[in-house]
Enzyme design. Structure first.
Site, PDB file in Angstrom:
ATOM      1  N   TYR A   1       0.861   4.278  -2.548  1.00  0.00           N
ATOM      2  CA  TYR A   1      -0.234   5.241  -2.394  1.00  0.00           C
ATOM      3  C   TYR A   1      -0.030   6.081  -1.132  1.00  0.00           C
ATOM      4  CZ  TYR A   1      -5.135   6.858  -2.149  1.00  0.00           C
ATOM      5  OH  TYR A   1      -6.293   7.614  -2.092  1.00  0.00           O
TER       6      TYR A   1
ATOM      7  N   SER B   1     -18.537  -0.604  -3.847  1.00  0.00           N
ATOM      8  CA  SER B   1     -18.914  -1.054  -5.198  1.00  0.00           C
ATOM      9  C   SER B   1     -18.902  -2.582  -5.275  1.00  0.00           C
ATOM     10  CB  SER B   1     -18.007  -0.425  -6.250  1.00  0.00           C
ATOM     11  OG  SER B   1     -16.667  -0.427  -5.835  1.00  0.00           O
TER      12      SER B   1
ATOM     13  N   ARG C   1       0.825  -1.218   0.000  1.00  0.00           N
ATOM     14  CA  ARG C   1       0.000   0.000   0.000  1.00  0.00           C
ATOM     15  C   ARG C   1       0.857   1.265   0.000  1.00  0.00           C
ATOM     16  NH1 ARG C   1      -5.549  -1.471   2.168  1.00  0.00           N
ATOM     17  NH2 ARG C   1      -6.055   0.707   2.379  1.00  0.00           N
TER      18      ARG C   1
ATOM     19  N   GLY D   1     -13.834  -9.351   8.778  1.00  0.00           N
ATOM     20  CA  GLY D   1     -14.919  -8.397   8.519  1.00  0.00           C
ATOM     21  C   GLY D   1     -15.156  -7.470   9.697  1.00  0.00           C
TER      22      GLY D   1
ATOM     23  N   ASP E   1      -3.840  -3.941   5.690  1.00  0.00           N
ATOM     24  CA  ASP E   1      -5.215  -3.401   5.668  1.00  0.00           C
ATOM     25  C   ASP E   1      -5.501  -2.746   7.037  1.00  0.00           C
ATOM     26  OD1 ASP E   1      -7.782  -4.158   3.744  1.00  0.00           O
ATOM     27  OD2 ASP E   1      -8.370  -3.746   5.815  1.00  0.00           O
TER      28      ASP E   1
ATOM     29  N   THR F   1     -13.000  -1.699  10.540  1.00  0.00           N
ATOM     30  CA  THR F   1     -14.012  -0.646  10.351  1.00  0.00           C
ATOM     31  C   THR F   1     -13.550   0.397   9.334  1.00  0.00           C
ATOM     32  OG1 THR F   1     -13.156   0.834  12.069  1.00  0.00           O
ATOM     33  CG2 THR F   1     -14.737  -0.860  12.776  1.00  0.00           C
ATOM     34  N   ARG F   2     -14.546   1.042   8.742  1.00  0.00           N
ATOM     35  CA  ARG F   2     -14.328   2.204   7.888  1.00  0.00           C
ATOM     36  C   ARG F   2     -15.486   3.164   8.147  1.00  0.00           C
ATOM     37  NH1 ARG F   2     -10.299  -0.314   7.341  1.00  0.00           N
ATOM     38  NH2 ARG F   2      -9.074  -0.712   5.460  1.00  0.00           N
TER      39      ARG F   2
ATOM     40  N   ASN G   1     -12.911   7.380   3.322  1.00  0.00           N
ATOM     41  CA  ASN G   1     -13.659   6.590   2.329  1.00  0.00           C
ATOM     42  C   ASN G   1     -14.955   7.276   1.891  1.00  0.00           C
ATOM     43  OD1 ASN G   1     -11.981   4.776   4.077  1.00  0.00           O
ATOM     44  ND2 ASN G   1     -12.634   3.251   2.577  1.00  0.00           N
TER      45      ASN G   1
HETATM   46  P1  NAD Z   1     -10.772   7.574  -9.243  1.00  0.00           P
HETATM   47  O1  NAD Z   1      -9.794   6.475  -9.465  1.00  0.00           O
HETATM   48  O2  NAD Z   1     -12.177   7.396  -9.675  1.00  0.00           O
HETATM   49  O3  NAD Z   1     -10.245   8.936  -9.888  1.00  0.00           O
HETATM   50  C1  NAD Z   1      -8.892   9.231 -10.088  1.00  0.00           C
HETATM   51  C2  NAD Z   1      -8.749   9.844 -11.479  1.00  0.00           C
HETATM   52  O4  NAD Z   1      -7.377  10.204 -11.700  1.00  0.00           O
HETATM   53  C3  NAD Z   1      -9.135   8.884 -12.595  1.00  0.00           C
HETATM   54  O5  NAD Z   1     -10.015   9.521 -13.496  1.00  0.00           O
HETATM   55  C4  NAD Z   1      -7.810   8.525 -13.258  1.00  0.00           C
HETATM   56  O6  NAD Z   1      -7.956   8.176 -14.622  1.00  0.00           O
HETATM   57  C5  NAD Z   1      -7.029   9.812 -13.034  1.00  0.00           C
HETATM   58  N1  NAD Z   1      -5.584   9.635 -13.081  1.00  0.00           N
HETATM   59  C6  NAD Z   1      -4.841   8.660 -12.507  1.00  0.00           C
HETATM   60  N2  NAD Z   1      -3.541   8.849 -12.771  1.00  0.00           N
HETATM   61  C7  NAD Z   1      -3.456   9.985 -13.529  1.00  0.00           C
HETATM   62  C8  NAD Z   1      -2.380  10.691 -14.127  1.00  0.00           C
HETATM   63  N3  NAD Z   1      -1.100  10.287 -13.988  1.00  0.00           N
HETATM   64  N4  NAD Z   1      -2.648  11.816 -14.836  1.00  0.00           N
HETATM   65  C9  NAD Z   1      -3.936  12.234 -15.000  1.00  0.00           C
HETATM   66  N5  NAD Z   1      -4.994  11.591 -14.473  1.00  0.00           N
HETATM   67  C10 NAD Z   1      -4.752  10.486 -13.739  1.00  0.00           C
HETATM   68  O7  NAD Z   1     -10.708   7.898  -7.679  1.00  0.00           O
HETATM   69  P2  NAD Z   1     -11.545   8.915  -6.790  1.00  0.00           P
HETATM   70  O8  NAD Z   1     -12.213   8.121  -5.750  1.00  0.00           O
HETATM   71  O9  NAD Z   1     -12.345   9.825  -7.629  1.00  0.00           O
HETATM   72  O10 NAD Z   1     -10.359   9.718  -6.091  1.00  0.00           O
HETATM   73  C11 NAD Z   1      -9.994  11.016  -6.516  1.00  0.00           C
HETATM   74  C12 NAD Z   1      -8.883  11.531  -5.602  1.00  0.00           C
HETATM   75  O11 NAD Z   1      -9.333  11.582  -4.254  1.00  0.00           O
HETATM   76  C13 NAD Z   1      -7.629  10.651  -5.625  1.00  0.00           C
HETATM   77  O12 NAD Z   1      -6.497  11.477  -5.573  1.00  0.00           O
HETATM   78  C14 NAD Z   1      -7.757   9.856  -4.342  1.00  0.00           C
HETATM   79  O13 NAD Z   1      -6.494   9.489  -3.839  1.00  0.00           O
HETATM   80  C15 NAD Z   1      -8.454  10.851  -3.432  1.00  0.00           C
HETATM   81  N6  NAD Z   1      -9.199  10.154  -2.371  1.00  0.00           N
HETATM   82  C16 NAD Z   1     -10.356   9.484  -2.651  1.00  0.00           C
HETATM   83  C17 NAD Z   1     -11.011   8.806  -1.639  1.00  0.00           C
HETATM   84  C18 NAD Z   1     -12.297   8.062  -1.881  1.00  0.00           C
HETATM   85  O14 NAD Z   1     -12.756   7.391  -0.970  1.00  0.00           O
HETATM   86  N7  NAD Z   1     -12.919   8.153  -3.026  1.00  0.00           N
HETATM   87  C19 NAD Z   1     -10.482   8.805  -0.337  1.00  0.00           C
HETATM   88  C20 NAD Z   1      -9.288   9.479  -0.110  1.00  0.00           C
HETATM   89  C21 NAD Z   1      -8.654  10.174  -1.116  1.00  0.00           C
HETATM   90  N1  UDP Z   2     -13.032  -5.194   1.638  1.00  0.00           N
HETATM   91  C1  UDP Z   2     -13.790  -6.349   1.776  1.00  0.00           C
HETATM   92  N2  UDP Z   2     -14.305  -6.919   0.658  1.00  0.00           N
HETATM   93  C2  UDP Z   2     -14.141  -6.405  -0.582  1.00  0.00           C
HETATM   94  C3  UDP Z   2     -13.398  -5.221  -0.732  1.00  0.00           C
HETATM   95  C4  UDP Z   2     -12.839  -4.648   0.402  1.00  0.00           C
HETATM   96  O1  UDP Z   2     -13.993  -6.849   2.879  1.00  0.00           O
HETATM   97  O2  UDP Z   2     -14.675  -7.001  -1.546  1.00  0.00           O
HETATM   98  C5  UDP Z   2     -12.489  -4.560   2.841  1.00  0.00           C
HETATM   99  C6  UDP Z   2     -11.007  -4.201   2.771  1.00  0.00           C
HETATM  100  O3  UDP Z   2     -10.213  -5.286   3.179  1.00  0.00           O
HETATM  101  C7  UDP Z   2     -10.930  -3.030   3.743  1.00  0.00           C
HETATM  102  C8  UDP Z   2     -12.291  -2.351   3.585  1.00  0.00           C
HETATM  103  O4  UDP Z   2     -13.146  -3.302   2.986  1.00  0.00           O
HETATM  104  O5  UDP Z   2     -10.808  -3.497   5.063  1.00  0.00           O
HETATM  105  C9  UDP Z   2     -12.249  -1.099   2.705  1.00  0.00           C
HETATM  106  O6  UDP Z   2     -11.584  -1.440   1.516  1.00  0.00           O
HETATM  107  P1  UDP Z   2     -11.465  -0.435   0.289  1.00  0.00           P
HETATM  108  O7  UDP Z   2     -10.617  -1.123  -0.733  1.00  0.00           O
HETATM  109  O8  UDP Z   2     -12.807   0.031  -0.122  1.00  0.00           O
HETATM  110  O9  UDP Z   2     -10.710   0.852   0.866  1.00  0.00           O
HETATM  111  P2  UDP Z   2      -9.501   1.110   1.870  1.00  0.00           P
HETATM  112  O10 UDP Z   2     -10.126   1.888   2.965  1.00  0.00           O
HETATM  113  O11 UDP Z   2      -8.945  -0.184   2.390  1.00  0.00           O
HETATM  114  O12 UDP Z   2      -8.514   1.850   1.071  1.00  0.00           O
END
Ligand code: NAD
Ligand code: UDP
Length: 316
Positions: free
Chosen positions: A150, A194, A147, A212, A278, A215-216, A179
């Site tokens: 990231y 999803s 991980r 399971g 995780d 938590t989130r 999340n």
């Molecule tokens: P997502 O994967 O749907 O969107 C990310 C987008 O970035 C995608 O459209 C992808 O094609 C684009 N991308 C990836 N690499 C790229 C690059 N090198 N140049 C240009 N575009 C690029 O994810 P999201 O859930 O919409 O997340 C958006 C942002 O928010 C991310 O930076 C993510 O780390 C941050 N974030 C999201 C969550 C969440 O729960 N959704 C939580 C924490 C942080």
């Molecule tokens: N998870 C799960 N089943 C799945 C996908 C994810 O039990 O099919 C769990 C995963 O191990 C984590 C939590 O759900 O503990 C959230 O996972 P996710 O990938 O959505 O985001 P994370 O917060 O880990 O980045």
């Protein structure tokens, strides 16, 4: 701003992704000119197809690890895959996207005097031993695990934001997003919401990783976008980092049961190995967002899940 330009020009990197597409939409509703930059890796053109007819909207296929020249007033830097499956697919590219992408966007902000937002993450706290997590907590992150591309990429991006702020007076806004879920998540994105919804709708077994009991805390996308905009609009001295998320905390078993109930699914639960590193628990302390931005989420999990289930039905 020159005399010929009246609307704010806003660059959204990752604008065709899940969060980015909602943000582009919200910015267009505010009459901004929106330049959506995306490599279309996890994002989809379909996420912004309904915006293409708007003359204020442009989409550019571009990788943020390469420099970009554009005249803009504000930048929202969201480019980076967010799902563990996708960011681990090419981990070197993930780190490059966070780190080199941040350098390129901060350089652009510096040159044009734009205010810049960074989509940071609760992952900067790693597998936390403080609960809930306040912004003052420095985290517990494995620097060499699967991980890490990231987590450490996002941590380094935060460092770059604060150094550009101190060194070059770039106006920065850093949100640590917890999340977030909702319509336009990719159906095969691999994230838990999803996955569970698609599995429940198809009557397939629901895949619980580990016991399971981890938590989130899940925030609905509309609440989150409202928070991002409030942060960007806040006075310059509010740089963050500020947690944005919903403090409601659920185990993955509870989430699975709720999804099964809302979809009236007959899916059974199956248990799969827990992915490496995780986090066991995660819940935002949102005291700062409340006090400084007057923001808190309003949409309860069941209500947000109902909207999300409706969105996923045609894909099932
Ligand atoms: P997502 O994967 O749907 O969107 C990310 C987008 O970035 C995608 O459209 C992808 O094609 C684009 N991308 C990836 N690499 C790229 C690059 N090198 N140049 C240009 N575009 C690029 O994810 P999201 O859930 O919409 O997340 C958006 C942002 O928010 C991310 O930076 C993510 O780390 C941050 N974030 C999201 C969550 C969440 O729960 N959704 C939580 C924490 C942080
Ligand atoms: N998870 C799960 N089943 C799945 C996908 C994810 O039990 O099919 C769990 C995963 O191990 C984590 C939590 O759900 O503990 C959230 O996972 P996710 O990938 O959505 O985001 P994370 O917060 O880990 O980045």
């Amino acid at each position: 701003m020159n005399n010929y330009h009246f609307n704010k020009r806003v660059l959204v990197t990752g604008g065709a992704g899940f969060l980015g597409s909602h943000l582009c939409e919200a910015l267009l509703q505010r009459d901004c000119d929106v330049l959506c930059v995306d490599i279309l890796f996890t994002g989809r053109r379909g996420n912004v197809a309904h915006l293409l007819d708007n003359p204020r909207f442009e989409i550019l296929r571009h990788d943020v690890t390469f420099p970009l020249f554009a005249e803009v007033d504000e930048i929202y830097n969201l480019a980076c895959p967010a799902s563990p499956i996708h960011y681990q697919h090419d981990p070197v590219q993930t780190t490059k996207t966070s780190v080199i992408g941040a350098i390129n966007m901060l350089g652009l902000a510096k040159r044009v005097g734009a205010k810049i937002f960074q989509a940071s993450t609760s992952e900067v706290y790693g597998d936390p031993d403080i609960h809930p997590q306040p912004e003052s907590y420095w985290g517990r992150v494995n620097p060499i695990g699967t991980r890490s591309c990231y987590d450490e990429g996002k941590r380094c991006a935060e460092t770059l934001f604060f150094d550009y702020n101190r060194q070059n007076r770039v106006k920065i806004k850093v949100a640590r997003i917890f999340n977030t879920y909702g319509p336009r998540m990719h159906p095969n994105d691999g994230r838990v919401v999803s996955n569970f919804i698609m599995q429940a709708l198809r009557g397939e077994p629901i895949t619980i990783y580990g016991s399971g009991k981890q938590t989130r805390s899940f925030c609905y996308v509309d609440d989150l976008i409202r928070g991002l905009l409030k942060l960007m609009d806040s006075p310059d001295e509010i740089t963050g980092p500020v947690n944005l998320g919903n403090p409601g905390e659920f185990t993955m078993l509870e989430l699975a049961e709720t999804v099964i109930k809302l979809t009236s699914s007959k899916s059974a639960l199956i248990f799969k190995p827990l992915p490496a590193d995780d986090p066991r628990q995660r819940q935002p302390d949102i005291a700062q967002a409340k006090a400084k931005l007057g923001w808190e989420p309003k949409i309860p999990l069941e209500e947000g899940l109902k909207q999300t289930i409706q969105y996923f039905k045609p894909y099932a």
